[in-house]
Design a protein around this motif. Structure first.
Motif, PDB file in Angstrom:
ATOM      1  N   ARG A 143       2.103  16.988   0.956  1.00 31.48           N
ATOM      2  CA  ARG A 143       3.300  15.991   1.508  1.00 31.48           C
ATOM      3  C   ARG A 143       2.514  14.493   2.227  1.00 31.48           C
ATOM      4  NH1 ARG A 143       6.716  14.124  -0.595  1.00 31.48           N
ATOM      5  NH2 ARG A 143       5.290  14.457  -2.216  1.00 31.48           N
ATOM      6  N   ILE A 144       1.219  14.501   2.263  1.00 32.54           N
ATOM      7  CA  ILE A 144       0.481  13.261   2.682  1.00 32.54           C
ATOM      8  C   ILE A 144       0.109  12.304   1.670  1.00 32.54           C
ATOM      9  CG2 ILE A 144      -1.125  12.593   4.376  1.00 32.54           C
ATOM     10  CD1 ILE A 144      -1.154  15.176   5.775  1.00 32.54           C
ATOM     11  N   TYR A 145       0.250  11.075   1.743  1.00 35.18           N
ATOM     12  CA  TYR A 145      -0.120  10.122   0.983  1.00 35.18           C
ATOM     13  C   TYR A 145      -1.127   9.148   1.559  1.00 35.18           C
ATOM     14  CZ  TYR A 145       4.167  10.971  -1.742  1.00 35.18           C
ATOM     15  OH  TYR A 145       5.179  11.388  -2.468  1.00 35.18           O
ATOM     16  N   PHE A 146      -1.896   8.603   0.801  1.00 30.62           N
ATOM     17  CA  PHE A 146      -2.892   7.582   1.360  1.00 30.62           C
ATOM     18  C   PHE A 146      -2.595   6.227   1.021  1.00 30.62           C
ATOM     19  CE2 PHE A 146      -6.887   5.883   1.987  1.00 30.62           C
ATOM     20  CZ  PHE A 146      -7.535   6.564   3.218  1.00 30.62           C
ATOM     21  N   ASN A 147      -2.921   5.300   1.750  1.00 32.67           N
ATOM     22  CA  ASN A 147      -2.629   3.970   1.913  1.00 32.67           C
ATOM     23  C   ASN A 147      -4.026   3.146   1.625  1.00 32.67           C
ATOM     24  OD1 ASN A 147      -2.181   1.015   2.519  1.00 32.67           O
ATOM     25  ND2 ASN A 147      -0.276   1.688   3.429  1.00 32.67           N
ATOM     26  N   ASP A 148      -4.161   2.943   0.449  1.00 36.24           N
ATOM     27  CA  ASP A 148      -5.402   2.154   0.154  1.00 36.24           C
ATOM     28  C   ASP A 148      -5.646   0.828   0.718  1.00 36.24           C
ATOM     29  OD1 ASP A 148      -6.664   4.221  -1.563  1.00 36.24           O
ATOM     30  OD2 ASP A 148      -5.449   3.519  -3.157  1.00 36.24           O
ATOM     31  N   GLU A 149      -4.591   0.177   0.945  1.00 39.24           N
ATOM     32  CA  GLU A 149      -4.821  -1.061   1.655  1.00 39.24           C
ATOM     33  C   GLU A 149      -5.145  -1.190   3.295  1.00 39.24           C
ATOM     34  OE1 GLU A 149      -3.742  -4.442   0.414  1.00 39.24           O
ATOM     35  OE2 GLU A 149      -3.344  -3.619  -1.573  1.00 39.24           O
ATOM     36  N   ARG A 150      -4.576  -0.005   4.067  1.00 40.98           N
ATOM     37  CA  ARG A 150      -4.970   0.166   5.168  1.00 40.98           C
ATOM     38  C   ARG A 150      -6.020   1.252   5.767  1.00 40.98           C
ATOM     39  NH1 ARG A 150       0.488   0.764   8.446  1.00 40.98           N
ATOM     40  NH2 ARG A 150      -1.117   0.431  10.165  1.00 40.98           N
TER      41      ARG A 150
ATOM     42  N   GLY B 292       0.919  -1.246   0.146  1.00 42.69           N
ATOM     43  CA  GLY B 292       0.001  -0.086  -0.024  1.00 42.69           C
ATOM     44  C   GLY B 292       0.934   1.303   0.066  1.00 42.69           C
ATOM     45  N   MET B 293       2.353   1.050   0.185  1.00 36.56           N
ATOM     46  CA  MET B 293       3.096   2.265   0.124  1.00 36.56           C
ATOM     47  C   MET B 293       3.810   2.372  -1.015  1.00 36.56           C
ATOM     48  SD  MET B 293       4.360   1.755   4.269  1.00 36.56           S
ATOM     49  CE  MET B 293       4.208   3.375   4.843  1.00 36.56           C
ATOM     50  N   GLU B 294       3.553   1.537  -2.111  1.00 40.58           N
ATOM     51  CA  GLU B 294       4.447   1.420  -3.391  1.00 40.58           C
ATOM     52  C   GLU B 294       4.866   2.838  -3.880  1.00 40.58           C
ATOM     53  OE1 GLU B 294       2.015  -0.424  -2.603  1.00 40.58           O
ATOM     54  OE2 GLU B 294       2.455  -2.514  -2.791  1.00 40.58           O
ATOM     55  N   HIS B 295       3.645   3.737  -4.147  1.00 39.80           N
ATOM     56  CA  HIS B 295       3.642   4.937  -4.637  1.00 39.80           C
ATOM     57  C   HIS B 295       4.215   6.191  -3.745  1.00 39.80           C
ATOM     58  CE1 HIS B 295       0.058   5.132  -2.086  1.00 39.80           C
ATOM     59  NE2 HIS B 295      -0.243   6.324  -2.651  1.00 39.80           N
ATOM     60  N   MET B 296       4.696   5.555  -2.549  1.00 42.61           N
ATOM     61  CA  MET B 296       4.903   7.014  -1.631  1.00 42.61           C
ATOM     62  C   MET B 296       6.584   7.135  -1.778  1.00 42.61           C
ATOM     63  SD  MET B 296       2.603   5.959   1.932  1.00 42.61           S
ATOM     64  CE  MET B 296       0.989   5.402   1.862  1.00 42.61           C
ATOM     65  N   TRP B 297       6.560   8.307  -1.640  1.00 43.58           N
ATOM     66  CA  TRP B 297       8.078   9.022  -1.504  1.00 43.58           C
ATOM     67  C   TRP B 297       7.814  10.008  -0.607  1.00 43.58           C
ATOM     68  CZ3 TRP B 297      11.444   6.148  -4.266  1.00 43.58           C
ATOM     69  CH2 TRP B 297      10.952   5.270  -5.234  1.00 43.58           C
ATOM     70  N   TRP B 298       7.928   9.863   0.790  1.00 49.77           N
ATOM     71  CA  TRP B 298       7.954  10.885   1.734  1.00 49.77           C
ATOM     72  C   TRP B 298       8.925  11.889   1.463  1.00 49.77           C
ATOM     73  CZ3 TRP B 298       7.496   7.520   6.766  1.00 49.77           C
ATOM     74  CH2 TRP B 298       6.164   6.793   6.646  1.00 49.77           C
ATOM     75  N   ASN B 299      10.154  11.593   1.093  1.00 52.85           N
ATOM     76  CA  ASN B 299      10.936  12.702   0.694  1.00 52.85           C
ATOM     77  C   ASN B 299      11.096  12.517  -1.104  1.00 52.85           C
ATOM     78  OD1 ASN B 299      14.009  14.113   1.560  1.00 52.85           O
ATOM     79  ND2 ASN B 299      14.028  13.065  -0.480  1.00 52.85           N
TER      80      ASN B 299
END
Ligand code: SF4
Ligand code: SF4
Ligand code: SF4
Length: 332
Positions: free
Chosen positions: A183-190, A36-43
């Motif tokens: 800068r906030i992403y969404f985790n669809d799995e969780r 669920g975090m595959e698309h996330m790049w916090w930085n």
């Protein structure tokens, strides 16, 4: 210094950032390598001028205006850029040596986290771009926190880190709308919102965040803003050369930037045009506010000064451990 009511801060020197994305990858490896975090790049490090991550985030809105909270656009997963699948099997495991080329499979992507990397602006020979690392700013007035209807977002007193409590987040996405930096992403799995956690487990052991510590360009200073001995304090308050991104969003961000100073432009005959900065001042003001002009003058004066300059020594960072004090413990 007392432990209470301090604020951690970063100063990123845009004249030293080489856009290598080591910070991006170190964060990815440590914190967002999960389902669920595959698309996330916090930085993420964007090329500027550019549309950035998510696409056109500067125009999406959010933050505060006249003391009122603004709910901006909700960025879609496509705005951030999907995590693409690649034909690794075909290239590496099916005996296609030198025949198959690595390419995305499935829907052809039309935007990604750094789609317009190194495009920049301007015409040859006066084209320009610079790298802008971006992550959650752990704002002093976090719009995300104010927007959360379930009070899942909180700001720690002892270091100002802004965190989301997974157990309280109900997936309303209001924080994503209100954060003007998107800068906030969404985790669809969780069904939860997720973002940079300032590497707080490292901070609690006096270790600098991964994105800071791993930077090969020595572009990132880290420390407590209130600590007069910290380099972040000196660059922000004493020298006033480190500026927040988009102060007009009014969230009082705690990531600051040393503005980029590129060579002067060239005339048609190849001579240097002393009066024409390569990056238009108006563009830098749109990013860092009016104070950027004074900051650039200070940097130029110190650069050309005869003899030692305390500011330039700070920016050169000969003793790199000093860049993170008191977070200079070895990660091991
Ligand atoms: Fe810039 Fe440092 Fe990040 Fe590389 S690791 S992109 S130099 S901030
Ligand atoms: Fe919240 Fe956005 Fe500020 Fe981070 S940058 S604290 S997510 S408003
Ligand atoms: Fe990622 Fe830590 Fe840097 Fe935040 S501080 S962007 S969590 S590496």
């Amino acid at each position: 210094m007392e432990k209470e009511n301090k604020q951690i801060a970063q100063v990123i020197d845009l004249n030293k950032c080489i856009g290598c994305q080591t910070c991006t990858v170190s964060c990815k490896q440590l914190w967002t390598d999960d389902k669920g975090m595959e698309h996330m790049w916090w930085n993420i490090v964007n090329s500027m001028p550019g549309k950035g991550t998510p696409k056109d985030w500067e125009k999406m809105g959010g933050g505060w205006k006249d003391g009122n909270l603004i709910y901006g656009k909700l960025p879609s997963k496509q705005d951030f850029g999907e995590a693409w699948e690649f034909n690794f099997n075909e290239v590496h495991y099916e005996g296609n040596k030198n025949k198959a080329q690595l390419k995305p499979i499935g829907n052809r992507p039309n935007w990604g986290p750094n789609w317009d990397e190194e495009q920049g602006a301007g015409e040859f020979p006066n084209g320009y771009y610079f790298n802008l690392p971006r992550m959650c700013n752990h704002c002093t007035k976090p719009a995300c926190l104010a927007a959360c209807p379930t009070k899942a977002i909180y700001k720690r007193d002892n270091d100002g880190v802004v965190l989301i409590d997974d157990t309280l987040c109900k997936g309303t996405k209001m924080c994503q709308m209100a954060c003007p930096y998107k800068r906030i992403y969404f985790n669809d799995e969780r069904n939860i919102a997720q973002k940079c956690i300032a590497c707080f487990p490292r901070l609690e052991k006096s270790v600098a965040p991964a994105c800071v510590r791993q930077c090969p360009g020595r572009a990132r200073h880290f420390g407590y803003l209130q600590d007069e001995n910290s380099q972040v304090h000196q660059l922000v308050y004493k020298w006033k050369v480190a500026l927040p991104l988009h102060p007009d969003f009014n969230t009082e961000p705690n990531v600051f930037y040393i503005p980029p100073t590129l060579p002067k432009t060239l005339n048609e005959d190849g001579t240097i045009n002393e009066n024409n900065p390569r990056i238009p001042l108006s563009y830098l003001k749109s990013l860092f506010g009016e104070d950027v002009e004074k900051a650039l003058i200070t940097i130029e004066e110190e650069k050309t000064k005869i003899g030692n300059s305390e500011l330039i020594d700070l920016l050169i960072s000969r003793k790199w451990h000093d860049m993170f004090k008191p977070f200079h413990q070895d990660p091991i």
